[in-house]
Design an enzyme around this catalytic site. Structure first.
Site, PDB file in Angstrom:
ATOM      1  N   GLY A   1       0.800  -1.221   0.000  1.00 50.33           N
ATOM      2  CA  GLY A   1       0.000   0.000   0.000  1.00 50.33           C
ATOM      3  C   GLY A   1       0.836   1.276   0.000  1.00 50.33           C
ATOM      4  O   GLY A   1       0.494   2.258  -0.665  1.00 50.33           O
ATOM      5  N   THR A   2       1.934   1.262   0.727  1.00 53.08           N
ATOM      6  CA  THR A   2       2.748   2.475   0.857  1.00 53.08           C
ATOM      7  C   THR A   2       3.415   2.832  -0.468  1.00 53.08           C
ATOM      8  O   THR A   2       3.300   3.970  -0.952  1.00 53.08           O
ATOM      9  CB  THR A   2       3.809   2.272   1.961  1.00 53.08           C
ATOM     10  OG1 THR A   2       3.118   1.994   3.183  1.00 53.08           O
ATOM     11  CG2 THR A   2       4.687   3.499   2.125  1.00 53.08           C
TER      12      THR A   2
ATOM     13  N   GLN B   1      -7.820  -1.292   3.054  1.00 48.15           N
ATOM     14  CA  GLN B   1      -8.625  -1.998   4.064  1.00 48.15           C
ATOM     15  C   GLN B   1      -9.884  -2.635   3.475  1.00 48.15           C
ATOM     16  O   GLN B   1     -10.629  -3.306   4.193  1.00 48.15           O
ATOM     17  CB  GLN B   1      -9.025  -1.042   5.202  1.00 48.15           C
ATOM     18  CG  GLN B   1      -7.854  -0.577   6.059  1.00 48.15           C
ATOM     19  CD  GLN B   1      -7.257  -1.675   6.946  1.00 48.15           C
ATOM     20  OE1 GLN B   1      -7.868  -2.701   7.215  1.00 48.15           O
ATOM     21  NE2 GLN B   1      -6.033  -1.462   7.405  1.00 48.15           N
TER      22      GLN B   1
ATOM     23  N   SER C   1      -3.064  -4.371  -0.612  1.00 47.10           N
ATOM     24  CA  SER C   1      -1.910  -4.886   0.122  1.00 47.10           C
ATOM     25  C   SER C   1      -2.262  -6.265   0.676  1.00 47.10           C
ATOM     26  O   SER C   1      -3.187  -6.403   1.479  1.00 47.10           O
ATOM     27  CB  SER C   1      -1.574  -3.911   1.251  1.00 47.10           C
ATOM     28  OG  SER C   1      -0.465  -4.393   1.967  1.00 47.10           O
ATOM     29  N   ALA C   2      -1.518  -7.279   0.225  1.00 51.87           N
ATOM     30  CA  ALA C   2      -1.886  -8.671   0.505  1.00 51.87           C
ATOM     31  C   ALA C   2      -1.950  -9.018   1.994  1.00 51.87           C
ATOM     32  O   ALA C   2      -2.779  -9.824   2.412  1.00 51.87           O
ATOM     33  CB  ALA C   2      -0.902  -9.604  -0.194  1.00 51.87           C
ATOM     34  N   HIS C   3      -1.092  -8.368   2.800  1.00 53.84           N
ATOM     35  CA  HIS C   3      -1.055  -8.796   4.211  1.00 53.84           C
ATOM     36  C   HIS C   3      -2.278  -8.343   4.996  1.00 53.84           C
ATOM     37  O   HIS C   3      -2.452  -8.727   6.157  1.00 53.84           O
ATOM     38  CB  HIS C   3       0.255  -8.358   4.880  1.00 53.84           C
ATOM     39  CG  HIS C   3       0.376  -6.895   5.209  1.00 53.84           C
ATOM     40  ND1 HIS C   3       0.265  -6.428   6.497  1.00 53.84           N
ATOM     41  CD2 HIS C   3       0.616  -5.815   4.440  1.00 53.84           C
ATOM     42  CE1 HIS C   3       0.454  -5.104   6.487  1.00 53.84           C
ATOM     43  NE2 HIS C   3       0.661  -4.710   5.253  1.00 53.84           N
TER      44      HIS C   3
ATOM     45  N   THR D   1      13.225  -7.242  -9.960  1.00 53.90           N
ATOM     46  CA  THR D   1      12.684  -8.590 -10.130  1.00 53.90           C
ATOM     47  C   THR D   1      11.411  -8.751  -9.305  1.00 53.90           C
ATOM     48  O   THR D   1      11.371  -8.374  -8.138  1.00 53.90           O
ATOM     49  CB  THR D   1      13.748  -9.633  -9.709  1.00 53.90           C
ATOM     50  OG1 THR D   1      14.890  -9.420 -10.517  1.00 53.90           O
ATOM     51  CG2 THR D   1      13.246 -11.054  -9.886  1.00 53.90           C
TER      52      THR D   1
ATOM     53  N   CYS E   1       1.761   1.615  11.907  1.00 53.17           N
ATOM     54  CA  CYS E   1       2.896   2.402  11.401  1.00 53.17           C
ATOM     55  C   CYS E   1       3.223   3.563  12.327  1.00 53.17           C
ATOM     56  O   CYS E   1       4.313   4.100  12.296  1.00 53.17           O
ATOM     57  CB  CYS E   1       2.597   2.945  10.010  1.00 53.17           C
ATOM     58  SG  CYS E   1       1.813   1.756   8.953  1.00 53.17           S
TER      59      CYS E   1
HETATM   60  N1  PLP Z   1      -3.355   2.363   3.594  1.00 55.75           N
HETATM   61  C1  PLP Z   1      -4.076   1.902   4.619  1.00 55.75           C
HETATM   62  C2  PLP Z   1      -5.493   2.351   4.771  1.00 55.75           C
HETATM   63  C3  PLP Z   1      -3.519   1.007   5.524  1.00 55.75           C
HETATM   64  O1  PLP Z   1      -4.235   0.543   6.545  1.00 55.75           O
HETATM   65  C4  PLP Z   1      -2.165   0.603   5.342  1.00 55.75           C
HETATM   66  C5  PLP Z   1      -1.504  -0.289   6.319  1.00 55.75           C
HETATM   67  O2  PLP Z   1      -1.638  -0.114   7.510  1.00 55.75           O
HETATM   68  C6  PLP Z   1      -1.458   1.110   4.245  1.00 55.75           C
HETATM   69  C7  PLP Z   1      -2.088   1.986   3.397  1.00 55.75           C
HETATM   70  C8  PLP Z   1      -0.030   0.723   3.996  1.00 55.75           C
HETATM   71  O3  PLP Z   1       0.041  -0.551   3.434  1.00 55.75           O
HETATM   72  P1  PLP Z   1       1.401  -1.402   3.466  1.00 55.75           P
HETATM   73  O4  PLP Z   1       1.553  -1.926   4.845  1.00 55.75           O
HETATM   74  O5  PLP Z   1       1.169  -2.493   2.462  1.00 55.75           O
HETATM   75  O6  PLP Z   1       2.484  -0.489   3.038  1.00 55.75           O
END
Ligand code: PLP
Length: 377
Positions: free
Chosen positions: A70-71, A177, A197-199, A235, A325
């Site tokens: 996501g970031t 989310q 974001s897969a996790h 890669t 984060c």
């Molecule tokens: N955007 C939202 C709404 C999130 O909740 C998160 C993760 O907490 C992210 C972005 C960031 O994703 P990633 O952990 O894959 O960088």
């Protein structure tokens, strides 16, 4: 018993996901850019995953670019909008994830940044967004998340998309989310960019994607090879991509049942805490337009309340104050601050997954009761 209720931060990897990933660590280890059979096998697996992921979102495979999550995806969109698409203004909200807010701030010498007003529950004022869009004709990117990761509020992205389209603005919705938690039909929603974001849905960490509507081309933020159609050098994380596709398929194949089940868990925990503590307050929307996976509560200001997370942890219960984060930083939650809720004192975010059970929530309620009764005695 250990109870994990921090699924908005990250989710456990599903066993089925691990199983499909394993062969790509050893037997099928090829580099997708190699032209020999090992490479071709890896490349074919990635393209199959891209096709399936696109299909689940009603998008075209070429509109999906794999990233590290996501970031990175948000950084790519904001930077690309400014450096490639000629965007001169970014409209966002004060409760976006830091990957959007900090990306926007890093571009503040190049673009004007404006913030949409929120109501007291943290919902965006759509009329204010419309006014901002109408007041200025500079090329604009609107960045408004689908669901907030701390308080769970859901934005009506169809409505925002329609507004952006009316005023000819680009629209990026951070759907980290909601991908794999809600149906997303990208033919219906007028959105130019979304991220996944897969996790966050029982897939591996360090893997995600950007969806960019066909015809819009971003600029790579990493320089190097021509992977991902020159959009993202390096890669490919093949094990991650394979795992993400499997995790997403598992979620979408059982979506309605999981939604009902998890919503049931959330309602149960809220009800049982309210029974022992009627003055507990829900932060954000309490019933409608709220993520079924997130429950953010402020406990009454009694002793120990500020140590709640710590005390829960000591009892084997993992929850959080907000975004993972930001934990460890002294800043406190920018989301709660924007809602004028005193900096994290007694506020806990519980977030659920299909692997949680009512028995776990009974234990949580019991422990909270014990913690708060310490003060009462
Ligand atoms: N955007 C939202 C709404 C999130 O909740 C998160 C993760 O907490 C992210 C972005 C960031 O994703 P990633 O952990 O894959 O960088």
């Amino acid at each position: 018993m250990k109870v994990y209720l921090d699924n908005a931060a990250t989710t456990p990897l599903a066993q089925e996901v691990l199983e499909v990933m394993l062969p790509f660590f050893n037997e099928k280890f090829g580099n997708p850019s190699s032209i020999h059979q090992y490479g071709r096998e890896a490349k074919a697996a990635i393209e199959k995953a891209r096709k399936n992921i696109a299909q689940m979102l009603n998008a075209a495979p070429a509109e999906i670019c794999f990233t590290s999550g996501g970031t990175e995806s948000a950084n790519m969109i904001l930077q690309g909008a400014v450096y490639n698409l000629g965007v001169k203004r970014i409209i966002t909200s004060p409760i976006e994830h830091h990957c959007v807010l900090h990306s926007a701030q890093s571009l503040s010498e190049k673009v004007r940044i404006e913030y949409v007003e929120l109501d007291e529950k943290g919902n965006m004022r759509y009329e204010h967004l419309e006014k901002l869009l109408a007041d200025d004709t500079h090329k604009t990117l609107v960045c408004l998340m689908h669901a907030n990761n701390e308080i769970g509020n859901i934005t009506d992205i169809e409505r925002v998309g329609a507004l952006c389209s009316k005023f000819n603005a680009y629209f990026f919705s951070d759907t980290v989310q909601t991908v794999a938690h809600y149906p997303l039909d990208l033919q219906k929603i007028k959105v130019d960019f979304i991220t996944g974001s897969a996790h966050k849905f029982h897939g591996p960490k360090g893997t995600g994607f950007v969806y960019m509507r066909s015809g819009i081309l971003l600029k790579p933020i990493l320089q190097g090879g021509s992977q991902e159609r020159n959009l993202r050098a390096g890669t490919e994380n093949i094990t991650g991509i394979i795992g993400m596709e499997k995790a997403m398929s598992l979620c979408y194949s059982n979506l309605n049942e999981d939604m009902d089940y998890i919503q049931g868990l959330k309602s149960y925990l809220l009800q049982s805490i309210k029974t022992i503590m009627p003055d507990v307050a829900v932060n954000g929307n309490d019933k409608t337009e709220s993520l079924y996976t997130v429950l953010n509560l402020t406990f009454p200001p009694k002793e120990h309340a500020e140590f709640l997370i710590y005390n829960l942890d000591m009892n084997g219960i993992a929850a959080s104050t907000g975004s993972a984060c930001s934990s460890g930083s002294d800043a406190g939650s920018h989301v709660l601050k924007a809602l004028k809720i005193p900096a994290d004192i007694g506020s806990v975010r519980f977030s659920f997954s299909r692997y949680n059970t009512i028995a776990e929530l009974e234990l949580v309620t019991e422990k909270i009761k014990e913690m708060f009764s310490v003060k009462v005695e």
